[in-house]
Scaffold this motif. Structure first.
Motif, PDB file in Angstrom:
ATOM      1  N   ILE A  82     -11.045   4.788  -1.759  1.00 39.75           N
ATOM      2  CA  ILE A  82     -10.234   4.877  -0.545  1.00 39.75           C
ATOM      3  C   ILE A  82      -8.923   4.133  -0.764  1.00 39.75           C
ATOM      4  O   ILE A  82      -7.838   4.657  -0.489  1.00 39.75           O
ATOM      5  N   ALA A  83      -9.028   2.918  -1.296  1.00 37.77           N
ATOM      6  CA  ALA A  83      -7.818   2.119  -1.519  1.00 37.77           C
ATOM      7  C   ALA A  83      -6.883   2.840  -2.484  1.00 37.77           C
ATOM      8  O   ALA A  83      -5.675   2.944  -2.242  1.00 37.77           O
ATOM      9  N   LEU A  84      -7.462   3.356  -3.557  1.00 40.35           N
ATOM     10  CA  LEU A  84      -6.650   4.016  -4.578  1.00 40.35           C
ATOM     11  C   LEU A  84      -5.880   5.196  -3.991  1.00 40.35           C
ATOM     12  O   LEU A  84      -4.672   5.358  -4.195  1.00 40.35           O
ATOM     13  N   ASN A  85      -6.602   6.010  -3.221  1.00 39.53           N
ATOM     14  CA  ASN A  85      -5.953   7.204  -2.695  1.00 39.53           C
ATOM     15  C   ASN A  85      -4.984   6.889  -1.563  1.00 39.53           C
ATOM     16  O   ASN A  85      -4.010   7.610  -1.363  1.00 39.53           O
ATOM     17  N   LEU A  86      -5.271   5.812  -0.853  1.00 38.41           N
ATOM     18  CA  LEU A  86      -4.350   5.391   0.186  1.00 38.41           C
ATOM     19  C   LEU A  86      -2.994   5.031  -0.436  1.00 38.41           C
ATOM     20  O   LEU A  86      -1.932   5.452   0.031  1.00 38.41           O
ATOM     21  N   ILE A  87      -3.029   4.286  -1.544  1.00 39.04           N
ATOM     22  CA  ILE A  87      -1.783   3.876  -2.193  1.00 39.04           C
ATOM     23  C   ILE A  87      -1.090   5.079  -2.823  1.00 39.04           C
ATOM     24  O   ILE A  87       0.128   5.224  -2.743  1.00 39.04           O
ATOM     25  N   THR A  88      -1.887   5.966  -3.417  1.00 40.85           N
ATOM     26  CA  THR A  88      -1.290   7.175  -3.981  1.00 40.85           C
ATOM     27  C   THR A  88      -0.552   7.950  -2.904  1.00 40.85           C
ATOM     28  O   THR A  88       0.572   8.412  -3.107  1.00 40.85           O
ATOM     29  N   TYR A  89      -1.188   8.049  -1.742  1.00 46.45           N
ATOM     30  CA  TYR A  89      -0.566   8.761  -0.626  1.00 46.45           C
ATOM     31  C   TYR A  89       0.760   8.106  -0.263  1.00 46.45           C
ATOM     32  O   TYR A  89       1.780   8.772  -0.127  1.00 46.45           O
ATOM     33  N   PRO A 146       5.094   8.430   2.505  1.00 45.06           N
ATOM     34  CA  PRO A 146       5.941   7.593   3.367  1.00 45.06           C
ATOM     35  C   PRO A 146       6.710   6.486   2.643  1.00 45.06           C
ATOM     36  O   PRO A 146       7.786   6.136   3.066  1.00 45.06           O
ATOM     37  N   TRP A 147       6.113   5.917   1.589  1.00 46.24           N
ATOM     38  CA  TRP A 147       6.773   4.759   0.982  1.00 46.24           C
ATOM     39  C   TRP A 147       7.621   5.137  -0.235  1.00 46.24           C
ATOM     40  O   TRP A 147       8.146   4.280  -0.918  1.00 46.24           O
ATOM     41  N   ARG A 148       7.718   6.417  -0.490  1.00 44.41           N
ATOM     42  CA  ARG A 148       8.441   6.841  -1.689  1.00 44.41           C
ATOM     43  C   ARG A 148       9.908   6.401  -1.591  1.00 44.41           C
ATOM     44  O   ARG A 148      10.538   6.507  -0.557  1.00 44.41           O
ATOM     45  N   ASP A 149      10.414   5.920  -2.715  1.00 46.65           N
ATOM     46  CA  ASP A 149      11.792   5.433  -2.741  1.00 46.65           C
ATOM     47  C   ASP A 149      12.742   6.622  -2.743  1.00 46.65           C
ATOM     48  O   ASP A 149      12.728   7.416  -3.676  1.00 46.65           O
ATOM     49  N   PRO A 150      13.607   6.780  -1.695  1.00 44.32           N
ATOM     50  CA  PRO A 150      14.513   7.935  -1.641  1.00 44.32           C
ATOM     51  C   PRO A 150      15.505   7.922  -2.814  1.00 44.32           C
ATOM     52  O   PRO A 150      16.015   8.963  -3.201  1.00 44.32           O
ATOM     53  N   GLN A 151      15.745   6.754  -3.374  1.00 43.57           N
ATOM     54  CA  GLN A 151      16.723   6.691  -4.454  1.00 43.57           C
ATOM     55  C   GLN A 151      16.114   6.944  -5.824  1.00 43.57           C
ATOM     56  O   GLN A 151      16.764   6.741  -6.845  1.00 43.57           O
ATOM     57  N   PHE A 199      11.379  11.101  -8.157  1.00 40.62           N
ATOM     58  CA  PHE A 199      10.250  10.532  -8.891  1.00 40.62           C
ATOM     59  C   PHE A 199       9.322   9.834  -7.896  1.00 40.62           C
ATOM     60  O   PHE A 199       9.797   9.072  -7.061  1.00 40.62           O
ATOM     61  N   PRO A 200       8.003  10.102  -7.922  1.00 39.41           N
ATOM     62  CA  PRO A 200       7.103   9.492  -6.922  1.00 39.41           C
ATOM     63  C   PRO A 200       6.929   8.007  -7.210  1.00 39.41           C
ATOM     64  O   PRO A 200       6.060   7.604  -7.962  1.00 39.41           O
ATOM     65  N   LYS A 201       7.731   7.213  -6.613  1.00 41.69           N
ATOM     66  CA  LYS A 201       7.756   5.788  -6.951  1.00 41.69           C
ATOM     67  C   LYS A 201       8.163   4.997  -5.723  1.00 41.69           C
ATOM     68  O   LYS A 201       8.980   5.450  -4.931  1.00 41.69           O
ATOM     69  N   ILE A 202       7.545   3.835  -5.564  1.00 44.67           N
ATOM     70  CA  ILE A 202       7.925   2.956  -4.470  1.00 44.67           C
ATOM     71  C   ILE A 202       9.051   2.053  -4.965  1.00 44.67           C
ATOM     72  O   ILE A 202       9.093   1.700  -6.154  1.00 44.67           O
ATOM     73  N   ALA A 203       9.964   1.697  -4.076  1.00 45.64           N
ATOM     74  CA  ALA A 203      11.154   0.936  -4.477  1.00 45.64           C
ATOM     75  C   ALA A 203      10.778  -0.372  -5.153  1.00 45.64           C
ATOM     76  O   ALA A 203       9.749  -0.981  -4.830  1.00 45.64           O
ATOM     77  N   ASN A 204      11.617  -0.811  -6.071  1.00 46.94           N
ATOM     78  CA  ASN A 204      11.400  -2.111  -6.716  1.00 46.94           C
ATOM     79  C   ASN A 204      11.628  -3.232  -5.710  1.00 46.94           C
ATOM     80  O   ASN A 204      12.447  -3.110  -4.814  1.00 46.94           O
ATOM     81  N   PHE A 205      10.865  -4.317  -5.908  1.00 52.05           N
ATOM     82  CA  PHE A 205      11.000  -5.441  -4.996  1.00 52.05           C
ATOM     83  C   PHE A 205      12.335  -6.134  -5.208  1.00 52.05           C
ATOM     84  O   PHE A 205      12.867  -6.147  -6.323  1.00 52.05           O
ATOM     85  N   ALA A 206      12.829  -6.731  -4.142  1.00 51.84           N
ATOM     86  CA  ALA A 206      14.028  -7.556  -4.272  1.00 51.84           C
ATOM     87  C   ALA A 206      13.651  -8.844  -5.005  1.00 51.84           C
ATOM     88  O   ALA A 206      12.468  -9.166  -5.131  1.00 51.84           O
ATOM     89  N   ASP A 207      14.636  -9.555  -5.418  1.00 49.61           N
ATOM     90  CA  ASP A 207      14.367 -10.796  -6.151  1.00 49.61           C
ATOM     91  C   ASP A 207      13.585 -11.782  -5.293  1.00 49.61           C
ATOM     92  O   ASP A 207      12.744 -12.534  -5.790  1.00 49.61           O
ATOM     93  N   SER A 208      13.836 -11.739  -3.982  1.00 45.99           N
ATOM     94  CA  SER A 208      13.151 -12.688  -3.093  1.00 45.99           C
ATOM     95  C   SER A 208      11.640 -12.455  -3.064  1.00 45.99           C
ATOM     96  O   SER A 208      10.885 -13.332  -2.658  1.00 45.99           O
TER      97      SER A 208
END
Lengths: 507, 358
Positions: free
Chosen positions: B154-161, B166-171, B175-184
């Motif tokens: 469940i956890a795995l597929n939730l994150i894949t989803y 919704p969390w895909r980085d528009p920039q 590419f199906p990827k979540i944005a990189n974290f800020a330095d903070s």
């Protein structure tokens, strides 16, 4: 060699690791003789008999059966030589009838004719005066019937040497009497019977000869007629012992625990406690008698909050404690110790040391999130010296202690909690005589401190001597509550075999 | 032949058995490597070199050691209660997810505060994921091995989803990827490794003390030994199980936080990298003792890293590297059997111990 000597065991030794379980033991049993093997727990009785029945091999020594030297590689070999062992726990298939159980594992043609077997079995059984219903399924049988089935089974296998391991532990006095009649009959017919026991009066009643074992050695073989209980005990323990149990006169105080119409069911919805009602007063030892499995365990657990109650009340100082958590019940001052057959069960954690086991009841009392082991260690050391517990130290896992010492740890801890109500089941189970008396003294000491004690016991003689009143349980019902001073073993026996006696109920 | 349970085993014998197993595994894998056409000794040497051969490689290996130790610590607490938590993987993922939520949405917070919030979120995420099977177990007696395992998926597929949706980085250019974290939201480094290693060392110490000295640690031990005894002595068994599992899952959740913040710099559906499963083995092999988790995890990390290295160095397919790893594992785990049991010749065929008949 004399054909009439059925069993001869000569200088038998058996070691388990560094423990000498049997050290040069000699035993001779003649035809038609009932021979009692007497000794305390750990004296080596069972080890010796396990060698005779082929479960173990002796390290050295010789065994002769009917005058012939034998070597047993397995129990099968011993059965072939006419030796039958009846274990404490019956090895019968519950869902099968007596006949099926008896013929189980027998050689013969591929198809067994039940009718033929039945006739054959009947002939064997009746020649010894044994009678049972052969078509009854084992689970419908009483304990006595099961035992009879076991006996017929070994006789049918052709045994003329019968070994019985504590055969009366699960029987009522009446059933015991019946069994003894059968055994005497068998002896008259020419069987040899070896009976393992630690109950002296049984030795006196039934045996012709008695061999006393102590710490793995043969102490003496005596003719029963020429000895007495006192001498046998002294031989068994190794020094003169005082067999009397004290019953201090304490002014019995007010009621502290009152059980009203307590009913409980097990997982299969079978009622294991049926409308149990009684009371317990301060400064009183109330004994509970009954054959094993009459509801003793359930009663203990129900009071301690560990068993689900269907209906009824448990009033502790007039407050209903049904539904309280075990923790709350402990806090109220009710202590319960149940010694199961394996002695460890639920009172102790086997792999933990004495300190951690003591902490089971102590840790709630300590404040803060950390555990303080130091003060507990001191208490354990006190307990070791007071109860003469044999242990290398407080940081030794309790499972490595002997049974008696494990029991002392458990009961010692429970008494140290200074309870108002002390419930103890089978407190002296398997203990040697000296240790048993230490426990009785401890209980009496508590009684003098006005503690109400519920003492669930096995040995009626002890119950009669130690308790003030005795309550009898039979199949989960209270069949009577009698004054221990005024009753007799026979009366209690009748109550144990399920005959409600309204007259004594009123006491 | 039959087997007998050993009463106890001397340290010397245990060491002898374990080293025999390791040597045996090296010989057998060596044969396998030989048939692949390589020199076994060379391959082993490069495995060791691949894992510990340079500062850079050591750092890489430590990056594997850190999550392995932490996850093992978490799982150990559950195992101590005989609650078979197979859900480390899911708990890591959920910890990572919870922490990432704050990393992605509150990047303007000051770094120490944001990292602290992420740390707590990671604990809650993992703890929550372990709480569910623990609750089901105490309420409905469900089998925890199944439920914790299912929770992983469940956890795995939730994150894949989330990663694909919704969390895909528009920039990310599709590419199906979540944005990189800020330095903070990135864990600072000390000696070139993210400070998760300090957290891990502290965790080992704290958990050791917690288990041995605290009341709760004691209660966990009693519940693990016998629930009947625990109940009898007034320990609230269900409460201990649920609390213990929240801590167990919470620690795994912190692993997730450390991985997204210190290693990956973002949340992906492979952030757990199988640590949740590997840690089951390391926990078991360390005999549920925190101090032993460190060497065992180091060994495993070396095996993982070295196995990866020989793939590229010798062009050995991954499956072959996996086979070598598994053979070594098989021997090491198999040796535990011989530590608990010994094999003796059957009595019947033995000459000794017979009755002397005169």
């Amino acid at each position: 060699m004399d054909q009439n000597i059925y069993v001869k065991m000569e200088s038998i030794s058996k070691n388990f690791g560094t423990v000498k379980a049997n050290d040069n033991i000699n035993l001779t049993v003649k035809k038609g003789e009932i021979h009692a093997l007497l000794g305390e727990n750990g004296a080596g009785k069972s080890t010796l008999m396990n060698m005779l029945s082929g479960f173990y091999k002796p390290d050295s020594g010789s065994i002769y059966i009917h005058g012939e030297p034998v070597k047993f590689d397995s129990p099968k070999d011993s059965i072939k030589k006419g030796i039958g062992m009846i274990h404490q726990h019956y090895k019968l298939v519950e869902a099968m009838t007596a006949v099926q159980n008896i013929t189980l594992g027998q050689k013969g043609s591929f198809f067994l004719s039940e009718k033929k077997s039945k006739n054959k079995i009947k002939k064997v059984a009746e020649s010894y005066g044994l009678k049972i219903n052969y078509d009854k399924k084992v689970y419908e049988m009483s304990i006595g019937e099961k035992q009879a089935t076991e006996i017929i089974k070994v006789l049918y296998q052709g045994a003329d040497i019968l070994i019985m391991d504590e055969p009366t532990a699960v029987l009522t006095p009446q059933e015991t009497k019946k069994l003894f009649e059968i055994l005497k009959n068998m002896a008259r017919e020419g069987c040899s019977i070896i009976i393992i026991t630690h109950k002296l009066h049984e030795v006196m009643e039934i045996s012709h000869k008695v061999t006393v074992l102590r710490k793995g050695q043969t102490i003496k073989t005596l003719e029963t007629e020429k000895t007495n209980s006192k001498e046998l005990t002294d031989l068994m323990v190794g020094r003169a012992v005082d067999l009397s149990i004290d019953r201090p006169e304490v002014e019995i105080g007010e009621e502290i625990l009152k059980i009203e119409n307590l009913t409980a069911e097990d997982v299969d919805k079978v009622e294991v406690l049926k409308n149990v009602s009684f009371n317990l007063r301060k400064g009183e030892i109330l004994g509970v008698a009954g054959v094993a499995g009459s509801g003793q365990k359930e009663l203990c657990e129900a009071i301690a909050g560990l068993y689900k109650i269907k209906k009824g009340k448990i009033l502790y100082e007039n407050e209903d404690i049904v539904g309280l958590s075990p923790r709350d019940i402990i806090h109220k001052g009710i202590s319960m110790s149940f010694i199961p057959e394996d002695r460890l069960g639920m009172g102790l954690v086997a792999s933990m040391d004495m300190v951690d086991n003591y902490l089971l009841k102590e840790q709630h009392k300590q404040k803060g999130i950390f555990i303080k082991r130091k003060p507990v260690k001191e208490k354990c050391n006190n307990m070791i010296s007071k109860l003469e517990i044999q242990t290398p130290g407080t940081s030794h896992p309790v499972k490595q202690l002997s049974g008696g010492n494990i029991q002392k740890v458990l009961i010692g801890r429970e008494i140290d909690t200074n309870p108002h109500v002390l419930i103890t089941a089978y407190a002296v189970r398997g203990l040697d005589i000296a240790s048993s008396h230490t426990i009785y003294d401890l209980l009496n000491e508590q009684k003098k401190k006005d503690v109400g004690i519920l003492f669930i016991g096995e040995d009626l003689d002890v119950l009669l001597k130690l308790c003030d009143r005795i309550m009898v349980l039979s199949s989960g019902r209270v069949t009577g509550i009698v004054s221990a001073k005024e009753t007799t073993k026979e009366k209690i026996g009748l109550l144990m075999s399920d005959e409600i006696n309204t007259e004594v109920l009123a006491v | 032949m039959r087997m007998i349970k050993r009463e106890r085993i001397s340290k010397k014998d245990a060491f002898r058995i374990r080293s025999t197993a390791i040597i045996g595994s090296l010989i057998l894998s060596g044969l396998f490597i030989f048939f692949l056409g390589h020199n076994p000794l060379d391959v082993y040497l490069s495995m060791a070199k691949g894992a510990f051969g340079s500062i850079y490689r050591i750092k890489d290996t430590i990056n594997i050691i850190i999550p392995l130790i932490m996850t093992s610590l978490g799982i150990m607490i559950a195992f101590k209660m005989k609650f078979w938590n197979i859900g480390g993987e899911g708990q890591i993922l959920m910890g990572a997810l919870f922490a990432s939520y704050f990393a992605l949405n509150f990047s303007t917070l000051p770094k120490p505060i944001l990292l602290f919030v992420m740390f707590i979120a990671g604990f809650i995420g993992g703890g929550f994921w372990a709480f569910i099977p623990a609750f089901l177990k105490v309420k409905f007696q469900t089998n925890e091995t199944i439920t914790t395992l299912m929770m992983n998926y469940i956890a795995l597929n939730l994150i894949t989803y989330l990663q694909y949706g919704p969390w895909r980085d528009p920039q990310s250019l599709g590419f199906p990827k979540i944005a990189n974290f800020a330095d903070s939201a990135t864990l600072p480094r000390l000696f070139g490794i993210h400070i998760g290693w300090i957290i891990t060392i502290i965790a080992v110490v704290v958990i050791t003390i917690f288990l041995n000295k605290s009341k709760f640690g004691y209660e966990i031990k009693v519940v693990g030994e016998s629930q009947d005894t625990a109940n009898y002595s007034g320990i609230r068994v269900n409460r201990v199980i649920i609390r213990g599992l929240i801590i167990s899952g919470g620690i795994c959740g912190i692993v997730g936080m450390m991985e997204v913040s210190g290693v990956n710099g973002t949340l992906t559906n492979h952030v757990s990298a199988g640590y949740g499963y590997t840690a089951i083995i390391t926990t078991w092999l360390s005999g549920l003792k925190p101090a032993f988790i460190i060497p065992v995890s180091t060994l495993f990390a070396g095996l993982i890293k070295g196995g990866g290295f020989i793939q590229t160095a010798y062009q050995i397919p991954q499956s072959a590297a996996d086979i070598i790893q598994s053979m070594i594992l098989f021997f090491v785990i198999g040796s535990e059997f011989f530590i608990q049991y010994k094999i003796v010749p059957d009595r019947r065929n033995a000459k000794g111990g017979e009755v002397n008949v005169s």
